[in-house]
Structure formats: C-alpha cells, structure tokens
Design an enzyme around this catalytic site. Structure first.
Site, mmCIF file in Angstrom:
data_model
loop_
_atom_site.group_PDB
_atom_site.id
_atom_site.type_symbol
_atom_site.label_atom_id
_atom_site.label_comp_id
_atom_site.label_asym_id
_atom_site.label_seq_id
_atom_site.Cartn_x
_atom_site.Cartn_y
_atom_site.Cartn_z
ATOM 1 N N LYS A 240 19.892 30.643 6.572
ATOM 2 C CA LYS A 240 20.689 31.827 6.177
ATOM 3 C C LYS A 240 20.204 32.724 7.432
ATOM 4 O O LYS A 240 19.314 32.608 7.940
ATOM 5 C CB LYS A 240 19.998 32.094 5.029
ATOM 6 N N SER B 299 23.621 35.650 -2.720
ATOM 7 C CA SER B 299 23.938 36.215 -1.243
ATOM 8 C C SER B 299 24.019 34.885 -0.302
ATOM 9 O O SER B 299 24.510 35.313 0.788
ATOM 10 C CB SER B 299 23.037 37.041 -1.158
ATOM 11 N N SER C 10 20.236 34.280 -5.974
ATOM 12 C CA SER C 10 21.081 34.234 -4.539
ATOM 13 C C SER C 10 20.968 32.884 -4.422
ATOM 14 O O SER C 10 21.392 32.089 -3.152
ATOM 15 C CB SER C 10 20.686 35.124 -3.719
#
Length: 467
Positions: free
Chosen positions: A84, A157, A181
């Site tokens: 990420k 997210s 997330s």
C-alpha cells in the site's frame, strides 16, 4: 531455472513459493510476467500508484542467484508482492493517497518493507489508496476498480491492495486497517486478510491516520499466505516504541493444527439483526463447516456496539488532526473535502468530550477481553448486507444509518485492538461475500488455525475474477 509455466498468476503465494524453492519456477520469469500483466491490465484497474519495475527485476535476479546457490531464505524469497502506498519505500514516491505528498521520496524503507526485502520478497510497487487512509479517494486520484465487476465497490482504504491481489497482479500485499480497511476490501474482492492485534506489527514508516486505531497487516489469497507474510513483518521494532515485544510464534505451524476443540462464539441476535438472508446463509454454512471440523460452537451475547461505533468517528478525527497538524490547515487547499472535514471535526472536539469517549472505549475493551475468557474465536459478518455497488456507496454521505451498519462489525475491533481474519465465505450475484473471525489479543495463530481449516474444506478462496 526453467521459464515460467502458463497460468501461474492465480497461484497462492504458498504454492508459488514451493515451486520457486524447488526451482520449478524462476523468480525472474514470474516477476517479468507480473510486470507485463500490470502493464496490460492496470490501465483499467488503477490498482498501482507506482510500479517499481527496475528494482523489482534486480531483486528477482538477486533472489534467483541466491536460490540457485542454495541460500533459500524462506517462503517469501523471490515472490512478487506489492505494498500500500502508505508505507515508505526508500527513494521511491510514497504519497499516502494524498496530492500533498506526491513528491515525497523517503530516505528509508518502512520497517515492514525492510523486513519483506530481508526475507527476499520482490516488491513490485506501491498500491493506490484513499486519501490519508480515510474513506474517500482524493478528487484527483482515479479509484481502483473491483476486478470482479467494475460497478461494485472495491472497499476502502486498502483499495489498490485488494484490486491488485485479486486480479493476479501480485501474490500478496500489505494493507492497513483503522476502521475496516483490510476487511472491507478483502470481503469485496474474495481475499483473505489479517488485521493483527494493535502493535503486533510496527507502524514505523507508515503514514498515520489515527495512531491508536491503525493496524498493519497482510492481504492475500488464503490463510497460509497471510501466515507467511505475518511471520516476516510481526515483532518488536526499536524504531516504533508501540510495537509489542511479545515473541512472534511460528504462524506457519499454526496452519497445520486444525480446530478440534476450539470454542467459536456466535451471537445469533447480533449476527442476524438487519443482516440480509444471503449473508446469514454464508454464516450458517461456515458454522456447519466448523462444527463438522470438531470446533465447539458457543452462543454468546456480544456487548451492544451502538455507542462504540458512534465513538469511532470522533476518536479517529482527533487522532487524524494530530497526524496532519504539520500540513493542516497550512496546506488546506491541497486536501480533498472528506479528509479535510474529518480533520476539522477532530480539531473542534472538546477535551471533556474526548475524555468521555476514551473512558467508554476503555470499558468496552474490558468487556471484550472478558468475553474472550469464555471463547477462543468470534464469528461475525464483515458487513450486514450484500456486496455494495458504487451507486450505493455514492449515497453514504446522505445515509448515516448505512455508514453505521457498514462499520458495525469492523470498527469495534479497532477500538479494542483485537486481531481479525477475513475469509471468503460465499457469493451473491457473482460477487464475493466475506466472513470475519475475531480472536483475543495476540491471538493471530488461533485465527490462522481456524482460517486454514476452513479453507481446507471450502473453495471460495480459490475463485478468481475473469480478466
């Protein structure tokens, strides 16, 4: 080493690792194949914020040379993964989904990235995410597309982590979870994801959203894969004083232990109130599977979550305001409206209101700890309704009740810090449905035991989108 056989992009990380170890598959060949697949598919999926092709190939060549020389480091050696865009990568941009950081080139790797590289993993690149890891992508960022169906939500997210891993653009990824997330994206894309206990994995070199709610964890195709990644990234870190010093168990050994005698708690009322029929059916099938495997199913009464769910947003807002105080409000114009709004909420909350919230959080944490004195695991949905379309998600701001429902089974375990495992448990109209297991603090090995046992008896995790 032999060249890459056909149709390997949907192998599990563990399956690929075994074939790399025996030199049946070349790390260089598989890395080239992944880079070619990213180039071919990601113009539509938008899962990568940046591809690190040159360094990835160099890492693959180094891994291949070491393995050929008999210096095999373990199950991540030579395996292409991605991280990420929350996590620092030395010399390569790390933006955290924010326009304000688009030129940020860290001088060091985040601890988790360094540990992946030390384990011999090949880092393909940085995965797209919502702005600052909150609930919406920056207006200038194209959100990642769900590879199962572009009309459906990819989750937040860790949206890029989910899209890339599900689409076969990497064999596993790192995500973060502040209110759901890791769990929402895994549920939305048919992945297995582990949100560790708070502090089990170092946060050094990760952009912060809310320090006491942020968890760093792996997203992959099955429980064996997340065990392999967690084994590498977990543990104490001198650079992060909040990282727990407890010894890291052999998570890979937990994949062989089964669930005979394990007490799995269910709250029939909480698991059914407002929960659609398809999700309830998936839960019931999972309960039947675990019972057949020898687990003891125990009915429990879970504490009411309405207040703790309501408290999550202001708690997150205050911590986000602190995390961003160096750039907000000084650079307010470069923020998207959703993240700016949450920071403003945090800056406006009174100290008295925040302290009341903390006391309620402490009491809730104590009640959950007591519950885990009577069970080993808790089984719940990830969300109470079928997979969400983008059309429905676009109305979230107008439906506070829908937001609360979405968070009902996720954010309470950020408020307590308990570890969770998300597992694929079925399909609805061609889209995956996720289930959640929760364990006591530092109970990651128990989650991996239960996840591996479930996936030995089911095939949901072996379904992949057609691309």
């Amino acid at each position: 080493m032999p060249s890459l056989p056909d149709a390997t992009h949907y192998l599990s990380l563990s399956e690929l690792a075994a074939r790399i170890q025996t030199r049946d598959i070349s790390p260089v060949a598989v890395t080239r194949s992944q880079l070619e697949r990213i180039e071919r598919l990601d113009t539509e999926l938008h899962s990568f914020a940046g591809v690190m092709a040159d360094t990835a190939l160099a890492e693959a060549e180094a891994a291949e040379a070491e393995i050929t020389a008999g210096r095999y480091r373990g199950p991540l050696h030579g395996v292409p993964i991605a991280v990420k865009d929350l996590f620092w990568t030395r010399g390569f941009p790390t933006a955290g989904g924010m326009r304000i950081h688009k030129q940020h080139r860290p001088r060091e790797d985040a601890t988790v990235v360094r540990r992946l590289r030390e384990a011999g993993a090949v880092v393909l690149g940085k995965l797209q995410m919502t702005e600052g890891a909150y609930s919406d992508h920056h207006p200038m960022v194209t959100p990642p597309r769900n590879p199962w169906n572009a009309a459906y939500w990819t989750g937040i997210s860790s949206s890029g982590s989910a899209a890339a891993t599900a689409a076969g653009l990497c064999y596993g990824s790192l995500g973060s979870d502040t209110g759901g997330s890791i769990r929402w994206p895994c549920a939305a894309t048919g992945l297995t994801g582990l949100k560790p206990s708070w502090g089990r994995v170092s946060r050094h070199g990760a952009f912060e959203l809310a320090a006491t709610l942020d968890h760093v964890g792996p997203m992959a195709r099955d429980a064996r894969d997340v065990a392999a990644i967690l084994h590498v990234i977990a543990g104490a870190d001198p650079a992060d004083p909040t990282a727990l010093g407890a010894p890291v168990p052999d998570y890979r050994a937990a994949t062989r232990q089964g669930v005979g005698g394990v007490r799995i708690g269910i709250d029939p009322a909480w698991n059914s109130e407002g929960v659609d029929a398809t999700t309830q059916m998936a839960l019931n099938e999972a309960i039947a599977t675990y019972r057949a495997l020898g687990a003891e199913i125990v009915e429990v009464r879970f504490p009411d979550v309405k207040q703790i769910v309501a408290d999550w947003a202001p708690n997150c807002a205050v911590e986000a305001a602190i995390a961003h105080e160096a750039t907000y409000p000084a650079c307010k114009d470069e923020y998207g409206p959703v993240l700016a709004s949450v920071i403003e909420t945090g800056r406006a909350l009174s100290g008295l209101d925040y302290q009341r919230l903390l006391l309620r959080r402490m009491a809730f944490r104590g009640r959950i700890a007591a519950l885990f004195g009577t069970i080993d695991l808790l089984l719940t949905p990830v969300q109470p309704f079928a997979p969400l379309t983008l059309a429905t998600i676009s109305t979230l701001g107008e439906q506070p009740g829908l937001i609360a429902d979405l968070q009902r089974y996720t954010c309470p375990f950020n408020m307590t810090g308990n570890p969770t495992l998300t597992l694929p448990g079925g399909f609805c109209e061609g889209m995956p449905i996720g289930l959640q297991l929760v364990a006591a603090q530092l109970g990651e090995a128990m989650l991996i035991r239960a996840g591996t046992a479930f996936q030995a008896e089911t095939t949901w995790h072996r379904q992949h989108p057609t691309l």
